[in-house]
Write an enzyme that holds these catalytic residues in place. Structure first.
Site, mmCIF file in Angstrom:
data_model
loop_
_atom_site.group_PDB
_atom_site.id
_atom_site.type_symbol
_atom_site.label_atom_id
_atom_site.label_comp_id
_atom_site.label_asym_id
_atom_site.label_seq_id
_atom_site.Cartn_x
_atom_site.Cartn_y
_atom_site.Cartn_z
ATOM 1 N N PHE A 1 39.251 75.277 49.954
ATOM 2 C CA PHE A 1 38.229 74.781 50.865
ATOM 3 C C PHE A 1 38.691 75.024 52.302
ATOM 4 O O PHE A 1 39.851 74.819 52.643
ATOM 5 C CB PHE A 1 38.033 73.277 50.671
ATOM 6 C CG PHE A 1 37.054 72.897 49.592
ATOM 7 C CD1 PHE A 1 36.433 73.837 48.795
ATOM 8 C CD2 PHE A 1 36.750 71.556 49.384
ATOM 9 C CE1 PHE A 1 35.531 73.468 47.819
ATOM 10 C CE2 PHE A 1 35.846 71.168 48.397
ATOM 11 C CZ PHE A 1 35.237 72.123 47.610
ATOM 12 N N HIS B 1 42.062 83.713 40.815
ATOM 13 C CA HIS B 1 41.737 82.320 41.162
ATOM 14 C C HIS B 1 40.698 81.786 40.173
ATOM 15 O O HIS B 1 40.855 80.689 39.645
ATOM 16 C CB HIS B 1 41.219 82.259 42.589
ATOM 17 C CG HIS B 1 41.001 80.871 43.091
ATOM 18 N ND1 HIS B 1 41.999 79.929 43.137
ATOM 19 C CD2 HIS B 1 39.888 80.252 43.568
ATOM 20 C CE1 HIS B 1 41.513 78.796 43.618
ATOM 21 N NE2 HIS B 1 40.232 78.960 43.891
ATOM 22 N N HIS C 1 41.207 73.385 36.888
ATOM 23 C CA HIS C 1 41.591 73.679 38.272
ATOM 24 C C HIS C 1 42.491 72.568 38.775
ATOM 25 O O HIS C 1 42.029 71.449 39.027
ATOM 26 C CB HIS C 1 40.343 73.795 39.136
ATOM 27 C CG HIS C 1 40.593 74.381 40.481
ATOM 28 N ND1 HIS C 1 41.855 74.573 40.995
ATOM 29 C CD2 HIS C 1 39.744 74.829 41.449
ATOM 30 C CE1 HIS C 1 41.777 75.097 42.197
ATOM 31 N NE2 HIS C 1 40.502 75.264 42.493
ATOM 32 N N CYS D 1 43.262 74.184 47.649
ATOM 33 C CA CYS D 1 43.727 74.813 46.410
ATOM 34 C C CYS D 1 44.538 76.072 46.637
ATOM 35 O O CYS D 1 44.991 76.701 45.685
ATOM 36 C CB CYS D 1 42.531 75.096 45.521
ATOM 37 S SG CYS D 1 41.558 73.615 45.262
ATOM 38 N N GLU E 1 35.354 87.001 44.314
ATOM 39 C CA GLU E 1 36.740 87.436 44.112
ATOM 40 C C GLU E 1 36.795 88.819 43.466
ATOM 41 O O GLU E 1 37.575 89.678 43.875
ATOM 42 C CB GLU E 1 37.494 86.421 43.251
ATOM 43 C CG GLU E 1 38.957 86.800 43.029
ATOM 44 C CD GLU E 1 39.722 85.771 42.217
ATOM 45 O OE1 GLU E 1 40.967 85.867 42.161
ATOM 46 O OE2 GLU E 1 39.088 84.870 41.615
ATOM 47 N N LYS F 1 42.850 79.021 34.602
ATOM 48 C CA LYS F 1 42.053 77.797 34.699
ATOM 49 C C LYS F 1 41.084 77.625 33.526
ATOM 50 O O LYS F 1 40.576 76.530 33.314
ATOM 51 C CB LYS F 1 41.276 77.786 36.020
ATOM 52 C CG LYS F 1 42.156 77.708 37.262
ATOM 53 C CD LYS F 1 41.324 77.709 38.533
ATOM 54 C CE LYS F 1 42.180 77.663 39.780
ATOM 55 N NZ LYS F 1 42.902 78.938 40.014
#
Length: 489
Positions: A475, A380, A416, A240, A391, A411
């Site tokens: 990831f 994010h 996402h 991502c 974050e 998002k």
């Protein structure tokens, strides 16, 4: 691909890699109650996978003290945005997309692309009534994986927005124009269909398009083939964080004089049984089936996972010198960016936030701006338990005074979009710069007390953006931050 801000993976037994390190301990979004002890989990190489795993010293990630930052002045190295294009749950028009975000409209709904009635998660940010008319011929439109359909439409619309249509491109040196559109998952429909044909009918029934339409580089390749762009061309796949990685790489090509223009972004189309089922297995998704529009709720105490989305977001990045020579409309400026790695866990972020905070710091150094100049963060913010707070911790570590800062989560409305998320969020960030309006983070009902930064809860806000950063994490611990600002000659 739900990013390093996503939940911890669950494994039924110890999973070992070639180096003997293993990853265990986590049941979806929450730590398991009965973890094995750290001593039982210790490996000869010193790595741990325990609940409270220790961090190895990472001295290389400490940035040296720098003097007052200086922005790039060389017009050959300054990079401006001259075009934007997208395919989204709100359609293919940039203004419509941002208007929907400003209104706080959710694009999340029940999945009807396949029968999801037996799935524990039955909703997502699915694109409906997608039209490629005028951009892809009928035969290819029926044949292509949607990942590449979204890419071609977004890419060509970005070129149009930059006044780089076929006639204009025909009179330009197209060896100086590159394409770099990445994907976290690639052509997942093509891959799934090919495997199904192999299992059910045998290898002779596999379509010859199985491999070409599955591999992640095909978006960049097809866009270049259709437009004749012969500059640097490849893809990056960092889950991502993909699109932001592409922006950073594209900027390097321009600053090294290898290209004058780069068509850059991310694309993804993973709302299908394999994609949804795979993330359900990771226990990363929200299961709020009775309230899909309220499921994506970054920083809210009752968040329970991310919501899948899809689409494509593409920017035209161009050297200032080249843009001015051709009289291009300059939308905003790309100041810089950075990438780092958590070196910690396949899916879980570092609790100390070091990977993210160092990435933000390095991006500001690359951009030539000080932390005090930044007053907007497109976060994010995936709506996962661990990631959202990690974050925020990293942001607060870099920006000591956040009283004038605004931070929102795109998002919350579109879900996402995995490898495409950075592209779509870059467009949202740039629109915030050009309009002076920040879209809200919706579904802010009960915000975590640690979140003391203004998240623009539920209603849009007027805000003059001086410098903005857009965060994307993936990831594998892939961190990326890009920096945008209003263009000033």
């Amino acid at each position: 691909m739900a990013a390093s801000s996503c939940s911890k993976l669950v494994f039924g037994k110890r999973e070992e890699g070639g180096n003997g390190a293993f990853l265990l301990q986590y049941n979806g979004l929450r730590p398991l109650e009965n973890n094995r002890t750290a001593s039982a989990l210790k490996k000869p190489n010193g790595f741990f996978a325990a609940k409270n795993r220790k961090f190895r010293a990472v001295s290389a990630m400490s940035s040296p003290t720098v003097v007052a930052p200086k922005r790039e002045k060389d017009p050959r190295k300054r990079i401006v945005i001259t075009g934007m294009g997208l395919a989204s749950v709100f359609g293919n028009e940039i203004d419509t997309f941002y208007d929907k975000l400003l209104e706080g409209e959710s694009g999340i709904g029940l999945i009807d692309r396949f029968d999801a009635s037996s799935f524990s998660v039955r909703f997502g940010g699915q694109i409906r009534n997608f039209s490629s008319k005028g951009y892809i011929d009928g035969k290819n439109d029926r044949r292509l994986d949607s990942c590449w359909r979204y890419c071609l439409v977004a890419g060509k619309r970005a070129l149009e927005d930059a006044n780089l249509g076929p006639e204009v491109l025909g009179n330009m040196d197209r060896s100086r124009i590159g394409v770099l559109v990445g994907s976290g998952m690639g052509g997942l429909t093509a891959f799934s269909s090919g495997v199904e044909s192999l299992i059910q009918k045998g290898f002779k029934k596999i379509t010859p398009f199985f491999i070409p339409y599955s591999i992640t580089n095909m978006g960049s390749a097809l866009l270049a083939i259709d437009t004749g762009l012969m500059g640097p061309n490849y893809s990056i796949s960092t889950a991502c964080a993909t699109a932001n990685y592409c922006f950073c790489a594209a900027a390097s090509h321009i600053r090294r004089y290898e290209a004058d223009i780069m068509v850059v972004g991310g694309t993804e189309a993973a709302i299908l049984p394999t994609g949804v089922g795979g993330f359900i297995a990771c226990r990363a998704l929200s299961q709020r089936n009775d309230e899909p529009k309220k499921a994506s709720r970054p920083w809210d105490k009752n968040r329970d996972g991310f919501v899948m989305g899809e689409g494509s977001g593409v920017l035209v990045m161009e050297s200032l010198e080249h843009a001015e020579k051709r009289g291009a409309n300059i939308i905003a400026e790309y100041l810089g960016g950075a990438i780092t790695c958590d070196a910690h866990h396949m899916t879980d972020p570092r609790s100390d936030g070091l990977g993210v905070s160092s990435c933000i710091t390095k991006s500001l150094e690359d951009a030539g701006v000080s932390p005090e100049e930044v007053n907007y963060v497109n976060a994010h913010a995936t709506s996962t338990l661990a990631g959202d707070l990690a974050e925020v911790k990293a942001i607060k570590k870099v920006f000591k005074d956040t009283s004038e800062m605004k931070m929102n989560g795109t998002k919350s409305m579109i879900g996402h979009c995995l490898g495409a998320s950075g592209g779509l969020e870059a467009i949202a960030t740039i629109k915030a710069i050009t309009t002076g309006w920040l879209h809200p983070t919706i579904n802010q009902f009960n915000i975590e007390p640690e979140v003391t930064i203004d998240t623009v809860p539920n209603v849009k806000k007027k805000h003059e953006v001086h410098v903005a950063i857009s965060n994307s994490f993936g990831f594998g611990g892939h961190n990326s931050v890009v920096v945008f600002a209003p263009f000033m000659p």
